[in-house]
Design a protein around this motif. Structure first.
Motif, PDB file in Angstrom:
ATOM      1  N   VAL A 168       0.812  -1.353   0.234  1.00 52.50           N
ATOM      2  CA  VAL A 168      -0.024  -0.106   0.051  1.00 52.50           C
ATOM      3  C   VAL A 168       1.014   1.242  -0.029  1.00 52.50           C
ATOM      4  CG1 VAL A 168      -1.962  -1.156   1.122  1.00 52.50           C
ATOM      5  CG2 VAL A 168      -0.344   0.102   2.698  1.00 52.50           C
ATOM      6  N   ARG A 169       0.551   2.189  -0.627  1.00 56.03           N
ATOM      7  CA  ARG A 169       1.196   3.448  -0.590  1.00 56.03           C
ATOM      8  C   ARG A 169       0.707   4.664  -0.104  1.00 56.03           C
ATOM      9  NH1 ARG A 169       0.790   0.371  -4.879  1.00 56.03           N
ATOM     10  NH2 ARG A 169       2.633  -0.659  -5.644  1.00 56.03           N
ATOM     11  N   GLY A 170       1.664   5.668  -0.068  1.00 63.82           N
ATOM     12  CA  GLY A 170       1.199   7.065   0.573  1.00 63.82           C
ATOM     13  C   GLY A 170       0.211   7.981  -0.281  1.00 63.82           C
ATOM     14  N   ASN A 171       0.274   7.507  -1.421  1.00 65.50           N
ATOM     15  CA  ASN A 171      -0.891   8.297  -2.242  1.00 65.50           C
ATOM     16  C   ASN A 171      -2.139   7.554  -2.546  1.00 65.50           C
ATOM     17  OD1 ASN A 171      -0.175   5.933  -4.066  1.00 65.50           O
ATOM     18  ND2 ASN A 171       0.719   7.196  -5.904  1.00 65.50           N
ATOM     19  N   GLY A 172      -2.515   6.401  -1.743  1.00 59.46           N
ATOM     20  CA  GLY A 172      -3.532   5.857  -1.909  1.00 59.46           C
ATOM     21  C   GLY A 172      -3.850   4.799  -2.870  1.00 59.46           C
ATOM     22  N   THR A 173      -2.870   4.377  -3.626  1.00 61.56           N
ATOM     23  CA  THR A 173      -2.668   3.294  -4.494  1.00 61.56           C
ATOM     24  C   THR A 173      -2.279   1.714  -3.750  1.00 61.56           C
ATOM     25  OG1 THR A 173      -0.404   3.590  -5.377  1.00 61.56           O
ATOM     26  CG2 THR A 173      -2.350   4.633  -6.377  1.00 61.56           C
ATOM     27  N   TYR A 174      -2.378   0.948  -4.407  1.00 59.59           N
ATOM     28  CA  TYR A 174      -2.183  -0.502  -3.767  1.00 59.59           C
ATOM     29  C   TYR A 174      -1.829  -1.451  -4.721  1.00 59.59           C
ATOM     30  CZ  TYR A 174      -6.938  -1.329  -4.712  1.00 59.59           C
ATOM     31  OH  TYR A 174      -8.173  -1.267  -5.271  1.00 59.59           O
ATOM     32  N   THR A 175      -1.182  -2.441  -4.428  1.00 59.64           N
ATOM     33  CA  THR A 175      -1.140  -3.708  -5.059  1.00 59.64           C
ATOM     34  C   THR A 175      -1.356  -5.031  -4.170  1.00 59.64           C
ATOM     35  OG1 THR A 175       1.169  -3.936  -4.966  1.00 59.64           O
ATOM     36  CG2 THR A 175       0.181  -3.005  -7.032  1.00 59.64           C
ATOM     37  N   GLY A 176      -1.928  -6.039  -4.592  1.00 58.07           N
ATOM     38  CA  GLY A 176      -2.067  -7.090  -3.687  1.00 58.07           C
ATOM     39  C   GLY A 176      -2.290  -8.447  -4.741  1.00 58.07           C
ATOM     40  N   THR A 177      -1.593  -9.484  -4.098  1.00 58.00           N
ATOM     41  CA  THR A 177      -1.844 -10.570  -5.013  1.00 58.00           C
ATOM     42  C   THR A 177      -1.993 -11.677  -3.868  1.00 58.00           C
ATOM     43  OG1 THR A 177       0.814 -10.824  -5.234  1.00 58.00           O
ATOM     44  CG2 THR A 177      -0.344  -9.972  -6.831  1.00 58.00           C
ATOM     45  N   ALA A 178      -2.335 -12.888  -4.194  1.00 59.14           N
ATOM     46  CA  ALA A 178      -2.510 -13.999  -3.281  1.00 59.14           C
ATOM     47  C   ALA A 178      -2.265 -15.450  -4.138  1.00 59.14           C
ATOM     48  CB  ALA A 178      -3.734 -14.148  -2.494  1.00 59.14           C
ATOM     49  N   GLY A 179      -1.717 -16.497  -3.621  1.00 55.69           N
ATOM     50  CA  GLY A 179      -1.755 -17.752  -4.346  1.00 55.69           C
ATOM     51  C   GLY A 179      -1.668 -18.761  -3.531  1.00 55.69           C
ATOM     52  N   PHE A 180      -1.153 -19.820  -4.047  1.00 51.58           N
ATOM     53  CA  PHE A 180      -1.194 -21.345  -3.346  1.00 51.58           C
ATOM     54  C   PHE A 180       0.089 -22.051  -3.846  1.00 51.58           C
ATOM     55  CE2 PHE A 180      -4.195 -21.213  -6.730  1.00 51.58           C
ATOM     56  CZ  PHE A 180      -4.108 -22.287  -7.464  1.00 51.58           C
TER      57      PHE A 180
END
Length: 180
Positions: A168-180
């Motif tokens: 997550v970033r200070g400008n409000g953007t984000y990336t998220g991933t998940a897996g197995f």
């Protein structure tokens, strides 16, 4: 030996009786991102998900951060659902990051990972990986974790290792991933 066999049969019967279907008609989940082959060749379906919303910070904290012109607060949840071949939700692993930001830097952050077991023949063993970097006063915050679950029949007979990686970033953007 007979006691052990009876115990295993009791666990299997209880598992079948206590299993709640993940959806009405059984079979594959409505959407799934992949499959895992179980110890006896059975197929497990995996659903990777993401949710964005409002964090669980106090109203006072939210009001203070949202008053900033370029700031705000968000919540990001990523995770993995694992369904058995009958379509019942067996396991879930998710991680949630709540953060506030001023347009450049993170002003408040917290994260939590949540393992959930829905069928009694499975167990959560623990975290096998966990790291976080950045945070308050920084331009970003990264949280990564990986869990260990197993099918338990007197011992672990099958293992699965879901993971979640979020930034997550200070400008409000984000990336998220998940897996197995």
């Amino acid at each position: 030996m007979k006691t052990k066999i009876l115990r295993v049969l009791l666990i299997v019967v209880l598992s079948l009786l206590l299993t709640q279907p993940a959806y009405a008609k059984g079979g594959k989940p409505p959407q799934y991102d992949g499959t895992i082959v179980g110890p006896n060749g059975e197929i497990y379906y995996v659903d990777v998900f993401e949710e964005v919303g409002r964090p669980n910070f106090s109203a006072q904290v939210l009001k203070a951060h949202e008053a900033l012109a370029a700031g705000g607060c968000k919540s990001l949840t990523n995770g993995v659902n694992i369904y058995n071949g009958a379509g019942a939700l067996a396991l879930r692993y998710q991680q949630k990051v709540d953060w506030c930001y001023d347009g450049t830097k993170i002003t408040s952050v917290s994260h939590v990972h949540t393992p959930t077991v829905y069928i009694v023949t499975y167990r959560y063993i623990g975290l096998i990986g966990h790291l976080h970097s950045g945070g308050v006063g920084q331009t970003s915050y990264r949280a990564y974790s990986q869990a260990h679950f197993c099918m338990w029949v007197g011992a672990c007979v099958w293992n699965v290792y879901p993971w979640v990686d979020q930034t997550v970033r200070g400008n409000g953007t984000y990336t998220g991933t998940a897996g197995f």
